[in-house]
Design a protein around this motif. Structure first.
Motif, PDB file in Angstrom:
ATOM      1  N   UNK A 198      -4.304  27.080  24.497  1.00  0.00           N
ATOM      2  CA  UNK A 198      -3.335  26.657  23.509  1.00  0.00           C
ATOM      3  C   UNK A 198      -1.952  26.964  24.071  1.00  0.00           C
ATOM      4  N   UNK A 199      -1.081  25.976  24.042  1.00  0.00           N
ATOM      5  CA  UNK A 199       0.294  26.137  24.507  1.00  0.00           C
ATOM      6  C   UNK A 199       1.231  26.291  23.313  1.00  0.00           C
ATOM      7  N   UNK A 200       2.037  27.339  23.359  1.00  0.00           N
ATOM      8  CA  UNK A 200       2.965  27.651  22.273  1.00  0.00           C
ATOM      9  C   UNK A 200       4.374  27.699  22.843  1.00  0.00           C
ATOM     10  N   UNK A 201       5.323  27.168  22.083  1.00  0.00           N
ATOM     11  CA  UNK A 201       6.727  27.171  22.485  1.00  0.00           C
ATOM     12  C   UNK A 201       7.546  27.871  21.416  1.00  0.00           C
ATOM     13  N   UNK A 202       8.436  28.747  21.855  1.00  0.00           N
ATOM     14  CA  UNK A 202       9.307  29.478  20.944  1.00  0.00           C
ATOM     15  C   UNK A 202      10.649  29.694  21.644  1.00  0.00           C
ATOM     16  N   UNK A 246      -9.371  31.388  23.726  1.00  0.00           N
ATOM     17  CA  UNK A 246      -9.501  32.267  24.896  1.00  0.00           C
ATOM     18  C   UNK A 246      -8.225  32.392  25.706  1.00  0.00           C
ATOM     19  N   UNK A 247      -7.302  31.429  25.543  1.00  0.00           N
ATOM     20  CA  UNK A 247      -6.073  31.506  26.328  1.00  0.00           C
ATOM     21  C   UNK A 247      -4.888  30.906  25.577  1.00  0.00           C
ATOM     22  N   UNK A 248      -3.822  31.676  25.529  1.00  0.00           N
ATOM     23  CA  UNK A 248      -2.535  31.222  24.985  1.00  0.00           C
ATOM     24  C   UNK A 248      -1.529  31.250  26.129  1.00  0.00           C
ATOM     25  N   UNK A 249      -0.846  30.143  26.329  1.00  0.00           N
ATOM     26  CA  UNK A 249       0.299  30.108  27.230  1.00  0.00           C
ATOM     27  C   UNK A 249       1.522  29.977  26.344  1.00  0.00           C
ATOM     28  N   UNK A 250       2.321  31.027  26.324  1.00  0.00           N
ATOM     29  CA  UNK A 250       3.494  31.070  25.459  1.00  0.00           C
ATOM     30  C   UNK A 250       4.737  30.851  26.324  1.00  0.00           C
ATOM     31  N   UNK A 251       5.463  29.785  26.015  1.00  0.00           N
ATOM     32  CA  UNK A 251       6.686  29.454  26.737  1.00  0.00           C
ATOM     33  C   UNK A 251       7.868  29.881  25.873  1.00  0.00           C
ATOM     34  N   UNK A 252       8.661  30.783  26.409  1.00  0.00           N
ATOM     35  CA  UNK A 252       9.790  31.361  25.685  1.00  0.00           C
ATOM     36  C   UNK A 252      11.084  30.760  26.235  1.00  0.00           C
ATOM     37  N   UNK A 253      11.751  29.960  25.403  1.00  0.00           N
ATOM     38  CA  UNK A 253      13.050  29.402  25.780  1.00  0.00           C
ATOM     39  C   UNK A 253      14.121  30.442  25.484  1.00  0.00           C
ATOM     40  N   UNK A 286       5.403  24.039  18.804  1.00  0.00           N
ATOM     41  CA  UNK A 286       6.579  24.855  18.521  1.00  0.00           C
ATOM     42  C   UNK A 286       6.281  25.699  17.292  1.00  0.00           C
ATOM     43  N   UNK A 287       6.524  27.004  17.403  1.00  0.00           N
ATOM     44  CA  UNK A 287       6.405  27.896  16.253  1.00  0.00           C
ATOM     45  C   UNK A 287       7.673  28.737  16.204  1.00  0.00           C
ATOM     46  N   UNK A 288       8.374  28.687  15.090  1.00  0.00           N
ATOM     47  CA  UNK A 288       9.562  29.524  14.937  1.00  0.00           C
ATOM     48  C   UNK A 288       9.161  30.991  15.033  1.00  0.00           C
ATOM     49  N   UNK A 289      10.039  31.800  15.593  1.00  0.00           N
ATOM     50  CA  UNK A 289       9.755  33.213  15.785  1.00  0.00           C
ATOM     51  C   UNK A 289       9.617  34.019  14.514  1.00  0.00           C
TER      52      UNK A 289
END
Length: 146
Positions: free
Chosen positions: A1-5, A30-37, A101-104
């Motif tokens: 799962x790819x997450x952007x914040x 099993x896997x989260x890839x979190x991309x932090x802008x 995209x998930x707000x922080x």
């Protein structure tokens, strides 16, 4: 799962709460890839987020050049980071098929998998609708107990 914040130094704690709540709720992922802008984070802030790295969660920092948002209007509740989603596509890996995209400042209380995995062919953005006022009241009551 790819997450952007997107975040800044003042928003690290709420962002961590969101990410930990995501890990807790989505036990089957099993896997989260979190991309932090971010444009500029103190070392303590990046170290704090990196502390969430584990076998399931991988934090990736995407630096946004400061000069891109020098003249944007910034208000009391809106920092320059709210604009980052506009250019996110240009900073993300080109082969990425899907990201959410998930707000922080969101606490994940129920699974988001169904929403994340829904068909989105030829769609660049999806957003959920609020079901009813009771959902919001239940959420606020739950937050009050934390």
């Amino acid at each position: 799962m790819n997450i952007l914040v997107a975040t800044n130094d003042g928003y690290i704690f709420p962002t961590k709460v969101m990410l930990v709540s995501l890990l807790d709720v989505e036990q089957t992922v099993t896997e989260f890839n979190v991309y932090v802008l971010c444009s500029e984070l103190k070392k303590e802030s990046t170290d704090s987020l990196r502390g969430l790295n584990n076998d399931r969660m991988h934090i990736h920092f995407l630096r946004v050049p400061d000069e891109l948002f020098v003249n944007v209007p910034i208000y009391k509740y809106f920092s320059k980071e709210v604009y980052y989603r506009i250019i996110a596509y240009s900073l993300l890996p080109k082969d990425m098929e899907r990201i959410m995209w998930i707000d922080g400042d969101i606490a994940i209380t129920h699974s988001i998998l169904k929403f994340y995995n829904q068909s989105a062919r030829r769609v660049c953005a999806l957003c959920p609708r609020r079901r009813n006022r009771r959902d919001t009241q239940d959420y606020h009551a739950e937050i009050g107990r934390i």
